[in-house]
Design an enzyme around this catalytic site. Structure first.
Site, PDB file in Angstrom:
ATOM      1  N   ALA A 105       0.743   5.010  -2.133  1.00  0.00           N
ATOM      2  CA  ALA A 105       0.707   5.494  -3.687  1.00  0.00           C
ATOM      3  C   ALA A 105       2.048   5.055  -4.300  1.00  0.00           C
ATOM      4  O   ALA A 105       1.641   4.280  -5.398  1.00  0.00           O
ATOM      5  CB  ALA A 105       0.405   6.976  -3.710  1.00  0.00           C
ATOM      6  N   ARG A 128       0.955  -1.098   0.043  1.00  0.00           N
ATOM      7  CA  ARG A 128      -0.071  -0.127  -0.052  1.00  0.00           C
ATOM      8  C   ARG A 128       0.910   1.314  -0.009  1.00  0.00           C
ATOM      9  O   ARG A 128       2.134   1.082  -0.046  1.00  0.00           O
ATOM     10  CB  ARG A 128      -1.090   0.166   1.151  1.00  0.00           C
ATOM     11  N   ASP A 156      -1.953  10.871  -1.858  1.00  0.00           N
ATOM     12  CA  ASP A 156      -2.308   9.800  -2.817  1.00  0.00           C
ATOM     13  C   ASP A 156      -2.646  10.494  -4.241  1.00  0.00           C
ATOM     14  O   ASP A 156      -2.410   9.594  -5.313  1.00  0.00           O
ATOM     15  CB  ASP A 156      -3.456   8.948  -2.428  1.00  0.00           C
TER      16      ASP A 156
HETATM   17  O1  MRU Z   1      -4.589   3.409   2.159  1.00  0.00           O
HETATM   18  P1  MRU Z   1      -3.049   3.394   2.316  1.00  0.00           P
HETATM   19  O2  MRU Z   1      -2.468   3.023   3.064  1.00  0.00           O
HETATM   20  O3  MRU Z   1      -2.298   2.889   0.633  1.00  0.00           O
HETATM   21  O4  MRU Z   1      -2.735   5.012   2.039  1.00  0.00           O
HETATM   22  C1  MRU Z   1      -1.649   5.463   2.065  1.00  0.00           C
HETATM   23  C2  MRU Z   1      -1.489   7.170   2.397  1.00  0.00           C
HETATM   24  O5  MRU Z   1      -2.584   7.695   2.470  1.00  0.00           O
HETATM   25  C3  MRU Z   1      -0.140   7.785   2.220  1.00  0.00           C
HETATM   26  O6  MRU Z   1      -0.240   8.969   2.629  1.00  0.00           O
HETATM   27  C4  MRU Z   1       0.072   8.253   0.866  1.00  0.00           C
HETATM   28  O7  MRU Z   1      -0.270   6.944  -0.141  1.00  0.00           O
HETATM   29  C5  MRU Z   1       1.115   8.649   0.443  1.00  0.00           C
HETATM   30  S1  MRU Z   1       2.496   7.291   0.565  1.00  0.00           S
HETATM   31  C6  MRU Z   1       4.105   7.809   0.249  1.00  0.00           C
END
Ligand code: MRU
Length: 356
Positions: free
Chosen positions: A53, A51, A240
């Site tokens: 982004a 997980r 994201d």
């Molecule tokens: O649902 P997730 O765990 O994939 O969400 C991740 C986030 O919200 C992070 O802050 C975002 O992806 C930035 S990662 C460098």
């Protein structure tokens, strides 16, 4: 970054397999998992074994490599790319990586396609690592400035996990923190637990511990009072999807932290690689906000005294729930965007000044 003193990346390719660290098992178990097929890759993204982004983007790129190994047919590759894009809707890096791979593979003959796909997936992975390193070097300057002014420990609040586990290495929001720590600047991190999946408590605190960085897990609602008490010098979060106008979509709860930061004059920065910028839409209402399974809300998972992982229900079976995974922080609440090319204002002018 390191786990038990050993350096890892979050994803790599070995013997025709994609290797990932299964993040659903952290922090209690460190498990390296093999992805063998495109289905495995889609499942890893959907179930959040991977997980964050940038890591979702890299996993999708390697997913297409696995798709080619499985079946060289172009229609199979096209179907794989569509299924990957649909696997998680909000993080734009996923579509960005799939589109980049498909553009590269367009018109390539059967003999060469696997090598070209592998090279491009590796380029996406290596590029993200470089971007995150540069985000760290740029963000370091802000932490250094606060440290010089304050002449004491810099308290940084972060939300979710925008750490190295969410990228290939370094992280986005955590990269300036790792760089500051390596430079000998005293930092302490307030880690929002980040309900319902607890990426802060489970992942951010875990990786900061492994790197020897002082951190404290707090409830998602504690940031406000800490800011009122002057115990937060700066907030740094990931994203994201950031729109060209500087609006920032990130893990649910980010918006409330930004409001609180504004009310208390705490600088609120967002760290991102350029692959997270969505130049195509103008209005944040067009961002597809992922709505996840209600079981993530109704149940919590943890480890018992016998080291067994248990999942328990925490509210009545009858209760309804709504599990929105992301929210949008308007640009006016963002002090600045920390990117691989420098720091800019959260606005079209700021972003275009760096990237167009
Ligand atoms: O649902 P997730 O765990 O994939 O969400 C991740 C986030 O919200 C992070 O802050 C975002 O992806 C930035 S990662 C460098």
């Amino acid at each position: 970054m390191k786990i038990d003193g050993k350096s890892y990346k979050t994803i790599w390719f070995e013997n025709n397999l994609v290797k990932i660290i299964d993040q659903t098992k952290l922090p209690h178990q460190f498990v390296i998992k093999d992805l063998k097929t495109i289905k495995d890759s889609i499942n890893a993204i959907k179930t959040m074994e991977v997980r964050g982004a940038p890591l979702i983007g890299a996993t999708a790129a390697y997913g297409l490599v696995l798709s080619i190994i499985e079946n060289n047919d172009l229609s199979f590759l096209k179907k794989s790319s569509e299924e990957l894009i649909a696997s998680r809707p909000t993080a734009i890096n996923l579509k960005w990586a799939v589109d980049r791979m498909m553009k590269k593979l367009n018109g390539i003959n059967e003999k060469d396609i696997l090598k070209i796909a592998l090279d491009e997936a590796k380029a996406i992975k290596d590029e993200d690592e470089g971007f995150c390193k540069n985000i760290g070097l740029n963000g370091l300057k802000i932490i250094e400035e606060i440290s010089n002014k304050k002449k004491g420990t810099v308290n940084i609040l972060t939300h979710c996990n925008a750490g190295w586990l969410a990228t290939i290495d370094w992280g986005t929001a955590t990269s300036p923190i790792y760089h500051a720590h390596q430079k000998g600047i005293k930092v302490h991190v307030w880690v929002d637990e980040t309900r319902p999946r607890n990426q802060g408590a489970n992942l951010t605190s875990y990786e900061l511990n492994e790197e020897g960085i002082s951190n404290t897990v707090i409830t998602d609602n504690a940031g406000g009072i800490l800011m009122q008490r002057g115990q937060v010098d700066i907030c740094i979060v990931g994203t994201d999807r950031t729109l060209s106008n500087g609006d920032v979509c990130n893990k649910i709860g980010t918006y409330l932290k930004a409001l609180s930061a504004k009310d208390n004059n705490v600088p609120f920065y967002v760290a991102l690689p350029s692959s997270t910028i969505d130049w195509s839409i103008k209005d944040h209402k067009q961002i597809p906000i992922e709505e996840r399974n209600s079981e993530e809300l109704s149940h919590v998972e943890g480890i018992d005294e016998n080291n067994e992982i248990k999942k328990v229900r925490i509210y009545p079976q009858k209760s309804k729930s709504l599990n929105l995974a992301f929210d949008v922080t308007p640009a006016k609440l963002v002090t600045g965007l920390i990117t691989e090319k420098g720091i800019c204002e959260a606005s079209e002018k700021g972003l275009k000044g760096l990237f167009k």
